[in-house]
Design a protein around this motif. Sequence first.
Motif, short mmCIF file in Angstrom:
data_model
loop_
_atom_site.label_atom_id
_atom_site.label_comp_id
_atom_site.label_asym_id
_atom_site.label_seq_id
_atom_site.Cartn_x
_atom_site.Cartn_y
_atom_site.Cartn_z
N ILE A 20 0.73 -1.11 0.29
CA ILE A 20 0.17 -0.25 -0.20
C ILE A 20 0.96 1.42 0.64
O ILE A 20 0.30 2.50 -0.35
N LEU A 21 1.92 1.30 0.75
CA LEU A 21 2.83 2.43 0.60
C LEU A 21 3.61 2.79 -1.16
O LEU A 21 3.66 3.17 -1.49
N LEU A 48 -0.19 5.49 -6.02
CA LEU A 48 -0.38 5.75 -7.79
C LEU A 48 -1.54 5.07 -8.09
O LEU A 48 -2.35 6.05 -8.80
N ALA A 49 -2.99 5.70 -6.67
CA ALA A 49 -3.77 5.70 -7.07
C ALA A 49 -4.07 7.16 -6.96
O ALA A 49 -5.17 7.27 -7.50
N PHE A 50 -3.21 7.98 -6.35
CA PHE A 50 -3.83 9.65 -6.94
C PHE A 50 -3.06 9.97 -8.18
O PHE A 50 -3.45 11.12 -8.38
N TRP A 51 -2.51 9.60 -8.32
CA TRP A 51 -1.87 9.62 -9.61
C TRP A 51 -2.39 8.99 -10.97
O TRP A 51 -2.35 9.69 -12.05
N LEU A 52 -2.94 7.86 -11.08
CA LEU A 52 -3.66 7.22 -11.46
C LEU A 52 -4.89 7.60 -11.97
O LEU A 52 -5.99 7.54 -12.95
N GLY A 53 -6.20 8.22 -10.96
CA GLY A 53 -6.97 8.11 -10.56
C GLY A 53 -7.60 9.15 -11.50
O GLY A 53 -6.62 10.47 -11.31
N HIS A 54 -8.47 9.43 -12.38
CA HIS A 54 -8.87 10.33 -12.92
C HIS A 54 -9.80 11.88 -12.07
O HIS A 54 -8.97 12.67 -12.07
N GLY A 99 -11.70 12.63 -7.90
CA GLY A 99 -11.91 11.59 -6.41
C GLY A 99 -12.33 10.15 -6.37
O GLY A 99 -12.06 9.39 -5.54
N MET A 100 -13.77 9.81 -6.82
CA MET A 100 -13.98 8.86 -7.00
C MET A 100 -13.73 7.79 -7.24
O MET A 100 -12.84 6.55 -6.74
N GLN A 101 -12.42 7.54 -8.51
CA GLN A 101 -11.53 6.60 -8.98
C GLN A 101 -10.40 6.47 -8.24
O GLN A 101 -9.48 5.15 -7.51
N ARG A 102 -9.83 8.03 -7.55
CA ARG A 102 -8.35 7.86 -6.32
C ARG A 102 -9.01 7.35 -5.61
O ARG A 102 -8.88 6.58 -4.62
N ALA A 103 -10.39 7.56 -4.39
CA ALA A 103 -10.75 7.05 -3.75
C ALA A 103 -10.95 5.18 -3.31
O ALA A 103 -10.96 4.40 -3.32
N ALA A 104 -11.42 4.42 -4.70
CA ALA A 104 -11.27 3.51 -4.94
C ALA A 104 -10.20 2.92 -4.87
O ALA A 104 -10.89 1.57 -4.85
N LEU A 105 -10.05 3.43 -5.70
CA LEU A 105 -7.93 2.70 -5.36
C LEU A 105 -7.42 3.09 -4.57
O LEU A 105 -7.29 1.72 -3.87
N ALA A 106 -7.53 3.75 -3.91
CA ALA A 106 -7.19 3.74 -2.61
C ALA A 106 -7.55 3.21 -1.39
O ALA A 106 -6.72 2.61 -0.57
N GLY A 107 -8.47 3.12 -1.40
CA GLY A 107 -9.63 2.53 -0.74
C GLY A 107 -9.55 1.06 -0.36
O GLY A 107 -9.70 0.00 0.69
N SER A 108 -9.92 0.32 -1.77
CA SER A 108 -9.65 -1.00 -2.07
C SER A 108 -8.19 -1.69 -1.83
O SER A 108 -8.53 -2.45 -1.06
N ALA A 109 -7.08 -0.91 -1.95
CA ALA A 109 -5.48 -1.19 -1.11
C ALA A 109 -5.67 -0.71 0.12
O ALA A 109 -5.12 -1.84 1.09
N LEU A 110 -6.34 -0.13 0.98
CA LEU A 110 -5.93 0.23 2.66
C LEU A 110 -7.23 -0.58 3.21
O LEU A 110 -6.69 -0.99 4.37
N LEU A 111 -7.95 -1.42 2.49
CA LEU A 111 -8.97 -2.11 2.57
C LEU A 111 -8.47 -3.33 3.30
O LEU A 111 -8.60 -4.26 3.99
N VAL A 112 -7.44 -3.78 2.15
CA VAL A 112 -6.21 -5.42 2.77
C VAL A 112 -5.98 -4.89 4.06
O VAL A 112 -5.98 -6.26 4.50
N PRO A 113 -4.98 -4.34 4.30
CA PRO A 113 -4.12 -4.50 5.93
C PRO A 113 -5.36 -4.60 6.28
O PRO A 113 -5.23 -5.21 7.80
N VAL A 114 -6.50 -3.84 6.70
CA VAL A 114 -7.62 -3.45 8.09
C VAL A 114 -8.32 -4.87 7.54
O VAL A 114 -8.18 -5.62 9.78
N VAL A 115 -8.63 -5.55 6.92
CA VAL A 115 -8.49 -7.37 6.81
C VAL A 115 -8.21 -8.22 7.40
O VAL A 115 -8.16 -9.32 8.37
N GLU A 116 -6.36 -7.66 6.96
CA GLU A 116 -5.48 -8.34 7.17
C GLU A 116 -5.60 -8.47 9.04
O GLU A 116 -5.29 -9.06 10.18
#
Length: 126
Positions: free
Chosen positions: A43-44, A49-55, A57-74
């Motif tokens: 996620i580091l 990358l999510a903020f660079w690749l997302g077009h 706010g919704m894309q950036r939130a989806a990309l970053a959020g889905s990545a951050l969700l992984v360690p939360v569930v871990e």
Amino acid sequence: MTPHPYKNKTGLARLVQALRNSTSGMRAAWRTESAFRQEGTLILALVPLAFWLGHDGMQRAALAGSALLVPVVELLNTAIEYTVDRVSLEPHELSKTAKDMGSAAVLLTLVLCAVVWLAILLPRLA
């Protein structure tokens, strides 16, 4: 029995104690769980990358959020494993099932993360 960490604390003192507890939990996970370290390292890279690749706010939130969700569930999976082991290290079908379900939750979160990233990035390659 240890007193509740928030007993008699309100407002800012309660928030500071909660932050200490959260930080302690993340440090413990980083020290003891290789999967958490791997996901944390990933996620580091993915969050910036999510903020660079997302077009937008919704894309950036989806990309970053889905990545951050992984360690939360871990972290939740690790908490389940620790709790089951605290109760008993003796093999039991319910213990195995609880641990397997936590592992399945991590797997589904990784799949969700991959699907979100592919859904947003693949159309750009077409």
